[in-house]
Scaffold this motif. Structure first.
Motif, mmCIF file in Angstrom:
data_model
loop_
_atom_site.group_PDB
_atom_site.id
_atom_site.type_symbol
_atom_site.label_atom_id
_atom_site.label_comp_id
_atom_site.label_asym_id
_atom_site.label_seq_id
_atom_site.Cartn_x
_atom_site.Cartn_y
_atom_site.Cartn_z
ATOM 1 N N GLY A 51 0.785 -1.224 0.000
ATOM 2 C CA GLY A 51 0.000 0.000 0.000
ATOM 3 C C GLY A 51 0.815 1.271 0.000
ATOM 4 N N LEU A 52 2.112 1.174 -0.337
ATOM 5 C CA LEU A 52 3.007 2.323 -0.341
ATOM 6 C C LEU A 52 3.456 2.635 -1.759
ATOM 7 N N SER A 67 1.814 6.372 2.210
ATOM 8 C CA SER A 67 0.520 5.700 2.227
ATOM 9 C C SER A 67 -0.476 6.736 2.735
ATOM 10 N N ARG A 71 -6.800 8.242 0.483
ATOM 11 C CA ARG A 71 -6.242 7.777 -0.785
ATOM 12 C C ARG A 71 -7.158 8.153 -1.938
ATOM 13 N N ARG A 215 -7.405 5.370 4.534
ATOM 14 C CA ARG A 215 -6.297 4.433 4.378
ATOM 15 C C ARG A 215 -6.724 2.992 4.669
ATOM 16 N N LEU A 219 -6.493 -0.160 2.079
ATOM 17 C CA LEU A 219 -5.690 -1.365 2.334
ATOM 18 C C LEU A 219 -6.555 -2.624 2.284
#
Length: 235
Positions: A51-52, A67, A71, A215, A219
């Motif tokens: 997720g980075l 991250s 997002r 976030r 994820l």
């Protein structure tokens, strides 16, 4: 893609270990969650799967890995195609992976906001492209590259990195083309499990349908997307 056409080639594993952004409370209020590492193919894939994504912090500091708390994603059924854009689409030809490095260099033109796309980034993502992980979606007109975008396809994740245009609407047309590739024109049964990540929502991207998700939600969706098959057009 390997010589047998059997999908992306997995590079050697990275010696670096990224933190799980879902479990590190100290970084709950910061988009930046790691510093250092390298841009080797295995490192980049490990980061995106966690997720980075990387961005240089400045000329002297090491690489930053982000991250975002919020997002930016484009729901594949939520792309806003105006009548004007739909008309523009008829004037361009969509191609995939025919000018990857040229697309990257156009995105990194120092006269626009892609200054972070350094030679180091171009070399790193070109290496991923040669292994079958990174792709460009291009809008061509009259034999000329008019605009496009690039990013990584890992299972059902397409991590969009940057886009550019040399002619009006060309980058938007490339985005329309990407959504069509990810959904097979609306016929792919896995389309609702796919994830089109654009990193951060901007005012411009919002006009195209990009939204923000927390976030933790990102994820969770990422875990599902990574288990989803690659789109046929990118596999």
């Amino acid at each position: 893609m390997n010589s047998a056409g059997q999908g992306p080639v997995e590079p050697p594993r990275s010696p670096w270990h990224f933190p799980d952004p879902a479990r590190v409370a100290d970084w709950a209020d910061d988009d930046l969650v790691a510093i250092g590492a390298d841009l080797a193919p295995g490192t980049l894939l490990s980061a995106y799967r966690s997720g980075l994504f990387p961005m240089p912090l400045d000329d002297e500091d090491p690489m930053g890995w982000f991250s975002p708390q919020q997002r930016g994603v484009l729901p594949l059924g939520g792309l806003r195609v105006t009548a004007s854009l739909r008309k523009s689409c008829k004037h361009f030809e969509i191609r995939v992976d025919t000018a990857f490095e040229e697309v990257m260099r156009a995105c990194g033109d120092p006269e626009r906001d892609g200054f972070w796309i350094t030679e180091e980034f171009i070399a790193a993502y070109t290496a991923l492209h040669e292994l079958g992980w990174a792709h460009s979606v291009e809008a061509w007109r009259d034999g000329q590259l008019a605009g496009g975008l690039y990013g990584l396809a890992i299972g059902g994740l397409f991590a969009g990195e940057s886009m550019f245009h040399r002619q009006r609407d060309a980058s938007k047309v490339a985005l329309v083309g990407l959504v069509d590739l990810l959904t097979a024109g609306g016929t792919d049964p896995y389309a609702d499990q796919r994830l089109l990540d654009v990193q951060w929502r901007t005012d411009h991207l919002a006009t195209l349908g990009v939204v923000e998700i927390p976030r933790a939600t990102y994820l969770r969706r990422l875990r599902t997307a990574l288990k989803t098959p690659l789109p046929a057009a990118l596999g």
